[in-house]
Design an enzyme around this catalytic site. Structure first.
Site, PDB file in Angstrom:
ATOM      1  N   HIS A 177       1.853   8.043   5.683  1.00  0.00           N
ATOM      2  CA  HIS A 177       0.840   9.114   6.426  1.00  0.00           C
ATOM      3  C   HIS A 177       1.460   9.917   7.411  1.00  0.00           C
ATOM      4  O   HIS A 177       1.296  10.994   7.777  1.00  0.00           O
ATOM      5  CB  HIS A 177      -0.455   8.324   6.522  1.00  0.00           C
ATOM      6  CG  HIS A 177      -1.296   8.100   5.472  1.00  0.00           C
ATOM      7  ND1 HIS A 177      -2.189   8.998   4.705  1.00  0.00           N
ATOM      8  CD2 HIS A 177      -1.657   7.060   4.864  1.00  0.00           C
ATOM      9  CE1 HIS A 177      -2.902   8.592   3.741  1.00  0.00           C
ATOM     10  NE2 HIS A 177      -2.671   7.374   3.742  1.00  0.00           N
ATOM     11  N   HIS A 207      -2.767  11.192  -0.129  1.00  0.00           N
ATOM     12  CA  HIS A 207      -3.002  10.636  -1.439  1.00  0.00           C
ATOM     13  C   HIS A 207      -4.498  10.835  -1.598  1.00  0.00           C
ATOM     14  O   HIS A 207      -5.399  11.290  -0.873  1.00  0.00           O
ATOM     15  CB  HIS A 207      -2.613   9.279  -1.701  1.00  0.00           C
ATOM     16  CG  HIS A 207      -3.056   8.583  -0.623  1.00  0.00           C
ATOM     17  ND1 HIS A 207      -4.319   7.807  -0.807  1.00  0.00           N
ATOM     18  CD2 HIS A 207      -3.001   7.797   0.501  1.00  0.00           C
ATOM     19  CE1 HIS A 207      -4.742   6.948   0.227  1.00  0.00           C
ATOM     20  NE2 HIS A 207      -3.704   6.952   0.947  1.00  0.00           N
ATOM     21  N   LYS A 242      -5.252  -5.486  11.286  1.00  0.00           N
ATOM     22  CA  LYS A 242      -4.066  -4.824  10.822  1.00  0.00           C
ATOM     23  C   LYS A 242      -2.933  -5.339  11.670  1.00  0.00           C
ATOM     24  O   LYS A 242      -1.882  -5.041  11.360  1.00  0.00           O
ATOM     25  CB  LYS A 242      -4.251  -3.327  10.660  1.00  0.00           C
ATOM     26  CG  LYS A 242      -4.495  -2.824  12.162  1.00  0.00           C
ATOM     27  CD  LYS A 242      -4.734  -1.371  12.002  1.00  0.00           C
ATOM     28  CE  LYS A 242      -5.158  -0.847  13.174  1.00  0.00           C
ATOM     29  NZ  LYS A 242      -5.213   0.938  13.232  1.00  0.00           N
ATOM     30  N   THR A 252      -7.291   4.269  -1.471  1.00  0.00           N
ATOM     31  CA  THR A 252      -6.619   2.901  -1.123  1.00  0.00           C
ATOM     32  C   THR A 252      -7.869   1.717  -1.696  1.00  0.00           C
ATOM     33  O   THR A 252      -7.883   0.955  -2.447  1.00  0.00           O
ATOM     34  CB  THR A 252      -6.698   2.490   0.340  1.00  0.00           C
ATOM     35  OG1 THR A 252      -5.322   3.139   0.673  1.00  0.00           O
ATOM     36  CG2 THR A 252      -6.431   0.841   0.649  1.00  0.00           C
ATOM     37  N   ASP A 269       1.002  -1.145   0.141  1.00  0.00           N
ATOM     38  CA  ASP A 269      -0.068  -0.039  -0.073  1.00  0.00           C
ATOM     39  C   ASP A 269       0.848   1.229   0.049  1.00  0.00           C
ATOM     40  O   ASP A 269       1.639   1.268   0.715  1.00  0.00           O
ATOM     41  CB  ASP A 269      -0.735   0.027   1.270  1.00  0.00           C
ATOM     42  CG  ASP A 269      -2.029   0.856   1.213  1.00  0.00           C
ATOM     43  OD1 ASP A 269      -1.859   1.781   0.605  1.00  0.00           O
ATOM     44  OD2 ASP A 269      -3.227   0.551   1.404  1.00  0.00           O
ATOM     45  N   ASP A 305      -1.270   0.725  -4.931  1.00  0.00           N
ATOM     46  CA  ASP A 305      -2.548   1.196  -5.184  1.00  0.00           C
ATOM     47  C   ASP A 305      -2.511   2.591  -5.612  1.00  0.00           C
ATOM     48  O   ASP A 305      -3.294   3.132  -6.309  1.00  0.00           O
ATOM     49  CB  ASP A 305      -3.723   1.026  -4.127  1.00  0.00           C
ATOM     50  CG  ASP A 305      -3.114   1.606  -2.817  1.00  0.00           C
ATOM     51  OD1 ASP A 305      -1.977   1.577  -2.607  1.00  0.00           O
ATOM     52  OD2 ASP A 305      -3.720   1.476  -1.652  1.00  0.00           O
ATOM     53  N   HIS A 306      -1.415   3.413  -5.115  1.00  0.00           N
ATOM     54  CA  HIS A 306      -1.200   4.691  -5.306  1.00  0.00           C
ATOM     55  C   HIS A 306       0.050   5.085  -4.923  1.00  0.00           C
ATOM     56  O   HIS A 306       0.703   4.362  -4.421  1.00  0.00           O
ATOM     57  CB  HIS A 306      -2.315   5.432  -4.729  1.00  0.00           C
ATOM     58  CG  HIS A 306      -2.617   5.112  -3.150  1.00  0.00           C
ATOM     59  ND1 HIS A 306      -1.810   5.453  -2.415  1.00  0.00           N
ATOM     60  CD2 HIS A 306      -3.649   4.502  -2.583  1.00  0.00           C
ATOM     61  CE1 HIS A 306      -2.235   5.077  -1.133  1.00  0.00           C
ATOM     62  NE2 HIS A 306      -3.381   4.497  -1.405  1.00  0.00           N
ATOM     63  N   ASP A 330       2.575   2.801   3.264  1.00  0.00           N
ATOM     64  CA  ASP A 330       1.420   3.726   3.225  1.00  0.00           C
ATOM     65  C   ASP A 330       1.233   4.280   4.797  1.00  0.00           C
ATOM     66  O   ASP A 330       1.137   5.593   4.919  1.00  0.00           O
ATOM     67  CB  ASP A 330      -0.042   3.095   3.010  1.00  0.00           C
ATOM     68  CG  ASP A 330      -1.148   4.041   3.020  1.00  0.00           C
ATOM     69  OD1 ASP A 330      -1.124   4.887   1.821  1.00  0.00           O
ATOM     70  OD2 ASP A 330      -1.861   3.995   3.874  1.00  0.00           O
TER      71      ASP A 330
END
Length: 830
Positions: free
Chosen positions: A286, A439, A248, A162, A124, A329-330, A282
């Site tokens: 963040h 994002h 997670k 996401t 991610d 994903d990004h 990811d």
């Protein structure tokens, strides 16, 4: 003599033994630490195996014990619970990382594997630039890149979120099509809100399309998912064969071990397709932003996770059997609390609901009651051209760039803000989530680009390919699994160049409507048309220029249609009109060209004096019956439209050639403000591009997409939007510019496989408020506007019902690759 017993000084094969006074000096029971009497290697031999997923020299040949994460015992291969590095550490075999790149034309699968399994692994938020910058710190990912196939980057769909993109990857659908248009959204028909933490997330009504785990199961294969958005939802009444409910806190290593165990299952239970997902980089991006030491550490963690997977595959002799796709994903962008746009700066009262952040949307706060009556246009107007340096642009969804494919869904709120890089748009100063990274931005931003790497017997080796969109991955995976894809937004066959032996060979689109014939006829009366041209002294001679002989028509086609005539894939009545300098396909249904095509050279010679304008010199095309022709009287002042030329008359150097373009079959209706853009583009930008690219082939024409679904409107739909005139007003205009990658070649002598394309889909609007251009010189805004509305040729095809490049002498998959290319213009931080 009796030998004395050697004192025990190690915990090897003694972990969790019963305490003995005789061995109190070197104990290995679970309470030895309390007595401070553990052997020196107790931690390494007895404790570490319950915390570590790796072997070491001390662990090799260990005695089996409970609660270890993985084993390094002599029988672990038989028991199928070895740590993934058991063979490289304990048996001194070469690790996958140190192996040479495999080179084989065939799959190297062990007995029992009739088809190569496919693993889809998502990291991610892994932006493509990370791999460019920090590749030496990620040896496993770098090896995968070196040995297999990789793209410079993979483009996410908009918004670059996401859930949106993970679900796009497994369905091949844009967000507007599969319905997961954001991580948070409202559906007025369901009267429900969707969020990642809400219970409604598992309502199958939110999830459209057919994810690949269903495609596989419907066609006799088995699929397993270790976390993937949508996989724990009962879509279409079923789940994947095996799936895990998202947690997670599950260690990355545990996820890898489980995926490997799936490959150890008997053939009847073993999944043919598996997904694997990790949250890094990811989560760290963040928190700390993309340019941070913490992100580098998270990248190294992700790299170790891949290394563990590859070592585990090699231990099973599957490293050259499994097809692995590693992607993201990004990307990730830096943000700051100093870069916020507040709605309170634009409204006295913020009386609406706003999805804040990098991809904001605005709707009524009183739903469902006011959902349909909310004045979205007024909101957009109040957010347009309000500040000299405004860090977002407000759009109605239908006016967003077509390349985003983000309009045709009730969940997409009508007011959308396209935010500048590194900025956020929020309600007010109470907003706190503005540090670190985020994002969601325009998917053309470099910071939003994602990685794509692939390795295995199905993929080419040591190959770099140009960028592509993630909507294409679903078809690619179906090909690897030998499946027939469900309907999707991808262009099947456009990624064949990644594969050693492509499974699918695309077929040319079948033309629905071949051209009719428009015959040279008598000169109509000027009184009928309302047209006039006092500068023509010999009308018959000028008109006779339009009556080309067959040889002249063939020469015109060679010059102006070097890649073949665009085929029409909808039911249409049209005819080809040949002129020396351009060719048009005139539609009897919409009374204007479907397309015009012409080629301009690097040294475009313009006339010394400007040609006559449409207002003072325009005549009916004698090849078109009057009842099927536009007339000058159609353009009344109260309609706010003016006739614009698809082929500019001033691209012809001689007077007679200019008159070939001053005919009603070459005009289209344009808003006067749009004509500013159109005229500047043709007079200034096109000659510049032609010089830079050693000539251009240009195809342009109208688009009708009143229902903003991204596909051409049927003619009966278009008729509903014709008011007070017989001329339908296009919603957009397209331009496709084709040149040669090798700038020493022209568009007319470019070798196969070397074409370069630049396409635009330009919204046809009565004002230029998108660029705040009412009082600005054209050179300050036109090119930027056009770059905002760049598009793929495939997007143009969908919106026009045309099929381009029909006569290219190259494999169709290569042509599809050209059609799905989207040019990127690097945006600086504003």
């Amino acid at each position: 003599l009796k030998q004395s017993k050697q004192p025990l000084e190690s915990c090897r094969n003694r972990c969790n033994e019963t305490f003995s006074e005789e061995l109190s000096y070197c104990s290995c029971d679970n309470k030895c630490t309390e007595r401070k009497a553990c052997c020196w290697d107790y931690q390494d031999i007895c404790v570490l195996p319950t915390q570590s997923w790796s072997c070491n020299k001390l662990r090799c040949g260990e005695k089996r014990m409970a609660n270890v994460l993985c084993s390094c015992s002599e029988d672990c291969l038989t028991k199928k619970d070895c740590c993934t590095d058991y063979k490289s550490i304990c048996k001194r075999e070469t690790s996958w990382l140190k192996d040479q790149c495999a080179s084989s034309s065939a799959s190297q699968c062990p007995e029992g594997f009739d088809q190569s399994p496919l693993i889809l692994f998502s990291m991610d938020g892994f932006r493509a630039e990370y791999l460019e910058t920090w590749d030496t710190l990620m040896p496993n990912i770098n090896k995968l890149k070196t040995c297999g196939t990789h793209a410079k980057y993979m483009r996410a769909v908009y918004p670059t979120k996401t859930f949106v993109n993970h679900y796009t990857i497994v369905t091949g659908l844009y967000a507007e099509t599969h319905g997961i248009i954001d991580n948070n959204m409202y559906d007025v028909k369901l009267n429900q809100n969707f969020s990642l933490s809400g219970s409604n997330m598992r309502n199958a009504a939110w999830w459209g399309g057919q994810p690949i785990w269903h495609t596989a199961s419907y066609q006799g294969l088995k699929a397993a998912t270790y976390f993937w958005p949508g996989s724990e939802v009962k879509i279409n009444g079923s789940y994947p064969t095996i799936y895990k409910v998202y947690n997670k806190s599950t260690p990355f290593e545990a996820r890898v071990m489980e995926v490997l165990k799936w490959l150890d299952l008997p053939k009847a239970k073993r999944p043919d397709f598996s997904t694997l997902y990790i949250e890094e980089p990811d989560t760290t991006g963040h928190k700390f932003g993309p340019v941070s030491g913490q992100v580098i550490k998270s990248l190294q963690m992700a790299d170790r996770t891949l290394g563990m997977l590859m070592e585990g595959l090699k231990q099973r002799n599957l490293h050259n059997c499994v097809n692995l796709i590693l992607l993201a994903d990004h990307g990730m962008e830096a943000i700051s609390c100093n870069r916020l746009e507040y709605m309170t700066d634009y409204f006295n009262t913020v009386d609406f609901f706003m999805y804040e952040g990098a991809a904001p949307r605005i709707r009524s706060k009183n739903v469902p009651k006011d959902f349909y009556t909310f004045d979205s246009e007024a909101i957009v107007k109040k957010l347009t051209c309000r500040k000299p340096k405004q860090h977002f642009k407000a759009y109605l969804a239908k006016d967003l760039p077509k390349r985003l494919h983000f309009a045709n869904n009730i969940r997409i709120d009508k007011v959308n803000l396209m935010v500048d890089r590194q900025w956020l748009a929020v309600r007010n100063k109470k907003y706190k989530y503005c540090s670190g990274g985020t994002h969601g931005y325009d998917n053309e931003f470099k910071s939003m680009e994602a990685i794509f790497l692939a390795h295995g017997p199905g993929f080419k080796e040591k190959t770099e390919v140009t960028s592509f969109e993630n909507i294409e991955v679903y078809n690619l995976m179906c090909d690897l699994l030998k499946l027939k894809p469900a309907p999707n937004n991808g262009t099947h066959g456009s990624l064949n160049h990644l594969l050693k032996n492509p499974f699918y060979n695309p077929s040319p689109a079948k033309e629905q409507s071949p051209p009719l014939y428009c015959l040279f006829g008598p000169v109509p009366s000027p009184d009928v048309s309302g047209c006039k041209c006092s500068s023509i002294t010999d009308l018959e001679a000028v008109n006779q220029r339009l009556n080309l002989i067959d040889q002249a028509k063939m020469q015109s086609e060679a010059d102006n249609l070097p890649y073949g005539r665009p085929h029409v894939l909808q039911h249409s009545k049209y005819c080809l009109l040949h002129q020396t300098k351009y060719i048009s396909a005139y539609s009897q249904d919409i009374l204007m060209p479907l397309w015009n095509s012409y080629t301009i050279s690097k040294s475009l010679v313009k006339p010394t004096s400007a040609p006559p304008s449409a207002s003072d010199c325009l005549r009916l095309d004698v090849r078109i019956p009057t009842v099927q022709s536009q007339t000058c009287s159609n353009y009344q002042p109260d309609l706010a439209i003016t006739p614009g030329f698809l082929y500019p008359p001033d691209f012809s150097s001689s007077g007679p050639e200019q008159y070939d373009a001053l005919i009603t079959s070459n005009i289209v209706p344009m808003y006067k403000e749009f004509a500013r853009l159109w005229n500047y583009f043709h007079s200034t930008l096109l000659p510049k591009y032609a010089t830079e690219r050693n000539g251009l082939n240009v195809i342009s024409g109208p688009i009708f997409d009143y229902n903003y679904d991204g596909h051409f409107d049927p003619y009966d739909t278009i008729d509903q939007y014709v008011n007070n005139t017989k001329i339908p007003i296009p919603t957009h205009y397209f331009v496709v510019l084709t040149s040669c990658e090798n700038s020493t070649k022209t568009p007319l002598n470019c070798p196969p496989g070397s074409l370069k394309v630049l396409s635009f889909i330009l919204p046809h609007r009565p004002d230029n408020s998108e660029s705040c251009a009412d009082k600005s010189p054209d050179n300050l805004w036109v090119e930027e506007r056009m770059q905002t509305h760049t598009a793929r040729v495939r997007d143009v095809e969908l919106l026009t019902g045309l099929d381009f490049y029909s006569a290219l002498k190259q494999p169709l998959s290569e042509t599809l690759r050209l059609k799905t290319f989207l040019p990127i213009f690097i945006n600086s931080v504003n």
